[in-house]
Design a protein around this motif. Structure first.
Motif, PDB file in Angstrom:
ATOM      1  N   ILE A   5       9.708  59.020  38.633  1.00  0.00           N
ATOM      2  CA  ILE A   5       8.752  58.930  39.729  1.00  0.00           C
ATOM      3  C   ILE A   5       7.467  58.369  39.136  1.00  0.00           C
ATOM      4  N   PHE A   6       6.948  57.317  39.755  1.00  0.00           N
ATOM      5  CA  PHE A   6       5.707  56.754  39.243  1.00  0.00           C
ATOM      6  C   PHE A   6       4.805  56.306  40.374  1.00  0.00           C
ATOM      7  N   LYS A   7       3.540  56.121  40.007  1.00  0.00           N
ATOM      8  CA  LYS A   7       2.524  55.636  40.933  1.00  0.00           C
ATOM      9  C   LYS A   7       2.022  54.308  40.382  1.00  0.00           C
ATOM     10  N   TRP A  22       3.847  54.838  45.733  1.00  0.00           N
ATOM     11  CA  TRP A  22       4.610  55.844  45.020  1.00  0.00           C
ATOM     12  C   TRP A  22       6.052  55.389  45.041  1.00  0.00           C
ATOM     13  N   ALA A  23       6.715  55.470  43.909  1.00  0.00           N
ATOM     14  CA  ALA A  23       8.112  55.050  43.852  1.00  0.00           C
ATOM     15  C   ALA A  23       8.945  56.115  43.164  1.00  0.00           C
ATOM     16  N   ASN A  24      10.158  56.238  43.626  1.00  0.00           N
ATOM     17  CA  ASN A  24      11.144  57.145  43.063  1.00  0.00           C
ATOM     18  C   ASN A  24      12.280  56.246  42.600  1.00  0.00           C
ATOM     19  N   PHE A  25      12.466  56.109  41.284  1.00  0.00           N
ATOM     20  CA  PHE A  25      13.407  55.151  40.731  1.00  0.00           C
ATOM     21  C   PHE A  25      14.631  55.856  40.157  1.00  0.00           C
ATOM     22  N   GLU A  26      15.805  55.442  40.594  1.00  0.00           N
ATOM     23  CA  GLU A  26      17.068  56.009  40.141  1.00  0.00           C
ATOM     24  C   GLU A  26      17.647  55.117  39.048  1.00  0.00           C
ATOM     25  N   GLU A  27      17.780  55.647  37.829  1.00  0.00           N
ATOM     26  CA  GLU A  27      18.212  54.853  36.676  1.00  0.00           C
ATOM     27  C   GLU A  27      19.620  54.267  36.827  1.00  0.00           C
ATOM     28  N   GLN A  28      20.551  55.046  37.344  1.00  0.00           N
ATOM     29  CA  GLN A  28      21.952  54.638  37.332  1.00  0.00           C
ATOM     30  C   GLN A  28      22.220  53.367  38.141  1.00  0.00           C
ATOM     31  N   ASN A  29      21.763  53.302  39.370  1.00  0.00           N
ATOM     32  CA  ASN A  29      22.054  52.108  40.176  1.00  0.00           C
ATOM     33  C   ASN A  29      20.855  51.170  40.282  1.00  0.00           C
ATOM     34  N   ALA A  34      10.131  53.152  47.654  1.00  0.00           N
ATOM     35  CA  ALA A  34       8.684  53.134  47.412  1.00  0.00           C
ATOM     36  C   ALA A  34       7.979  53.266  48.753  1.00  0.00           C
ATOM     37  N   GLU A  35       6.815  53.879  48.728  1.00  0.00           N
ATOM     38  CA  GLU A  35       6.034  53.983  49.964  1.00  0.00           C
ATOM     39  C   GLU A  35       4.553  54.003  49.651  1.00  0.00           C
ATOM     40  N   THR A  36       3.773  53.768  50.701  1.00  0.00           N
ATOM     41  CA  THR A  36       2.320  53.775  50.580  1.00  0.00           C
ATOM     42  C   THR A  36       1.724  54.386  51.842  1.00  0.00           C
TER      43      THR A  36
END
Length: 189
Positions: A5-7, A22-29, A34-36
């Motif tokens: 999770i990063f900003k 703000w983004a929630n990144f899934e490593e596997q796929n 992301a949203e604002t």
């Protein structure tokens, strides 16, 4: 599943201010979300009425946002407009628009909370007319103008934006799927 999770702060069309995401990144796929937050203007105004197109009056919902005014129009009227530039120039004269940008957001309701839009945006100063492939402000205007809490809005590009309105808190959130294309770089999806 490993998630990050990063900003970030990015530049975006439609505003001179930097935008926090703000983004929630899934490593596997290698896909994520992301949203604002989009602050709602103090001058936010929604007016139901009609606009004159050629010789016809068509129903429209006017939504004044910060920096742009959108007119929400049912998609069935899209093909009846012969000259979009003429429509915008007459709107500026008849509606006394002083804002720099104006959009016609043609929308189609697919279900209770799913829509499809075709945005046409005119910038007065440069007299440019663009059929947008994506329009976050038009998607926000749609949710506000139809007095919805949230909706999924499919853009002309085929991708969808999810919009939630927080009227009491005076902001909306706009989000969508993203995909990492380079380390420290995101491509909208």
């Amino acid at each position: 599943l490993s998630r990050k999770i990063f900003k970030a702060v990015i530049e975006s069309s439609g505003t001179s201010r930097l935008v926090r995401i703000w983004a929630n990144f899934e490593e596997q796929n290698r896909k994520s979300w992301a949203e604002t937050q989009v602050p709602l203007s103090k001058n936010l105004k929604v007016v139901r009425g009609k606009i004159k197109v050629d010789d016809a009056l068509i129903p429209a919902i006017r939504v004044n946002l910060s920096g742009i005014t959108h007119f929400l129009i049912n998609k069935r009227y899209f093909n009846s407009i012969k000259n979009f530039r003429d429509v915008f120039e007459k709107l500026y004269r008849r509606k006394s628009l002083i804002i720099e940008a104006c959009g016609l957001i043609f929308f189609q309701r697919l279900s209770r909370d799913e829509f499809k839009i075709n945005p046409i945006v005119y910038v007065r100063k440069t007299r440019t007319l663009v059929s947008e492939t994506s329009c976050a402000s038009g998607s926000v205007a749609l949710v506000i103008g139809l007095n919805l809490k949230s909706a999924s809005v499919t853009q002309p590009s085929g991708y969808s934006l999810f919009v939630r309105a927080r009227f009491r808190k005076k902001y909306a959130t706009v989000g969508g799927k993203v995909q990492e294309v380079l380390h420290n770089s995101m491509k909208t999806k």
